[in-house]
Motif scaffolding. Structure first.
Motif, PDB file in Angstrom:
ATOM      1  N   LYS A  96      20.990   5.641  11.293  1.00  0.00           N
ATOM      2  CA  LYS A  96      19.683   6.242  11.514  1.00  0.00           C
ATOM      3  C   LYS A  96      19.819   7.753  11.388  1.00  0.00           C
ATOM      4  CE  LYS A  96      17.566   2.619  13.882  1.00  0.00           C
ATOM      5  NZ  LYS A  96      16.236   2.253  14.071  1.00  0.00           N
TER       6      LYS A  96
ATOM      7  N   LYS B   9       9.864  -1.608   6.756  1.00  0.00           N
ATOM      8  CA  LYS B   9       9.261  -1.600   5.421  1.00  0.00           C
ATOM      9  C   LYS B   9       9.824  -0.443   4.605  1.00  0.00           C
ATOM     10  CE  LYS B   9       4.943  -3.794   6.703  1.00  0.00           C
ATOM     11  NZ  LYS B   9       5.117  -5.074   6.067  1.00  0.00           N
ATOM     12  N   ASN B  10       9.934  -0.666   3.283  1.00  0.00           N
ATOM     13  CA  ASN B  10      10.378   0.412   2.406  1.00  0.00           C
ATOM     14  C   ASN B  10       9.164   1.243   1.971  1.00  0.00           C
ATOM     15  OD1 ASN B  10       9.115  -0.959   0.293  1.00  0.00           O
ATOM     16  ND2 ASN B  10      11.013  -1.969  -0.328  1.00  0.00           N
ATOM     17  N   PHE B  11       9.415   2.233   1.102  1.00  0.00           N
ATOM     18  CA  PHE B  11       8.353   3.162   0.715  1.00  0.00           C
ATOM     19  C   PHE B  11       7.165   2.457   0.071  1.00  0.00           C
ATOM     20  CE2 PHE B  11       6.490   5.890  -2.607  1.00  0.00           C
ATOM     21  CZ  PHE B  11       5.933   6.850  -1.795  1.00  0.00           C
TER      22      PHE B  11
ATOM     23  N   TYR C  64       6.482  10.788   6.170  1.00  0.00           N
ATOM     24  CA  TYR C  64       7.400   9.651   6.051  1.00  0.00           C
ATOM     25  C   TYR C  64       7.910   9.219   7.419  1.00  0.00           C
ATOM     26  CZ  TYR C  64       7.739  10.101   0.977  1.00  0.00           C
ATOM     27  OH  TYR C  64       7.479  10.141  -0.358  1.00  0.00           O
ATOM     28  N   TYR C  65       8.278  10.178   8.249  1.00  0.00           N
ATOM     29  CA  TYR C  65       8.818   9.866   9.572  1.00  0.00           C
ATOM     30  C   TYR C  65       7.791   9.131  10.425  1.00  0.00           C
ATOM     31  CZ  TYR C  65      11.018  10.465  14.111  1.00  0.00           C
ATOM     32  OH  TYR C  65      11.570  10.236  15.335  1.00  0.00           O
TER      33      TYR C  65
ATOM     34  N   HIS D 209       7.384   5.656   9.132  1.00  0.00           N
ATOM     35  CA  HIS D 209       8.600   4.879   9.387  1.00  0.00           C
ATOM     36  C   HIS D 209       8.655   4.434  10.850  1.00  0.00           C
ATOM     37  CE1 HIS D 209      12.595   3.326   8.923  1.00  0.00           C
ATOM     38  NE2 HIS D 209      13.006   4.061   9.935  1.00  0.00           N
ATOM     39  N   GLU D 210       8.141   5.246  11.757  1.00  0.00           N
ATOM     40  CA  GLU D 210       8.070   4.850  13.158  1.00  0.00           C
ATOM     41  C   GLU D 210       7.087   3.696  13.356  1.00  0.00           C
ATOM     42  OE1 GLU D 210       9.686   6.040  16.040  1.00  0.00           O
ATOM     43  OE2 GLU D 210      11.024   6.893  14.530  1.00  0.00           O
TER      44      GLU D 210
ATOM     45  N   PRO E 134       8.844   0.159  10.871  1.00  0.00           N
ATOM     46  CA  PRO E 134      10.286   0.409  10.743  1.00  0.00           C
ATOM     47  C   PRO E 134      11.015  -0.471   9.738  1.00  0.00           C
ATOM     48  CG  PRO E 134       9.819  -0.744  12.783  1.00  0.00           C
ATOM     49  CD  PRO E 134       8.485  -0.396  12.161  1.00  0.00           C
TER      50      PRO E 134
ATOM     51  N   MET F 120       5.149   0.535   2.568  1.00  0.00           N
ATOM     52  CA  MET F 120       4.356   1.429   3.425  1.00  0.00           C
ATOM     53  C   MET F 120       3.090   1.882   2.717  1.00  0.00           C
ATOM     54  SD  MET F 120       6.808   4.029   5.420  1.00  0.00           S
ATOM     55  CE  MET F 120       8.534   3.706   5.341  1.00  0.00           C
TER      56      MET F 120
END
Length: 90
Positions: free
Chosen positions: A6, A65-67, A55-56, A59-60, A63, A70
């Motif tokens: 991470k 999933k890829n780009f 992105y952050y 991503h939170e 968590p 998302m």
């Protein structure tokens, strides 16, 4: 065995700033600006920080999933496919 590391927000911030500063030194961003080249680096760093926070944040929320997943979650499928395609070829 798959190891996942991470990256903290602080590490990601440092990567963005380091990338922008390194790119400006190697590629010569703002060469025509002469004395005002620092403005170019500052603007690109601010834009990079906002993209990193975007992105952050997602991503939170998502968590696992890829780009592209998302983007598909945020937008509808046809638009997300177009954005993913443009992102892939650039």
């Amino acid at each position: 065995m798959v190891l996942k590391e991470k990256v903290s927000l602080n590490q990601l911030f440092n990567l963005v700033i380091g990338f922008n500063l390194g790119s400006s030194l190697i590629i010569g961003i703002g060469v025509d600006a002469k004395q005002d080249a620092w403005i170019t680096v500052l603007c690109s760093s601010i834009i990079g920080i906002f993209i990193t926070l975007f992105y952050y944040h997602f991503h939170e929320i998502l968590p696992n999933k890829n780009f592209s997943e998302m983007i598909e979650y945020i937008l509808n499928r046809p638009i997300s496919m177009l954005i993913t395609y443009i992102y892939t070829i650039s």
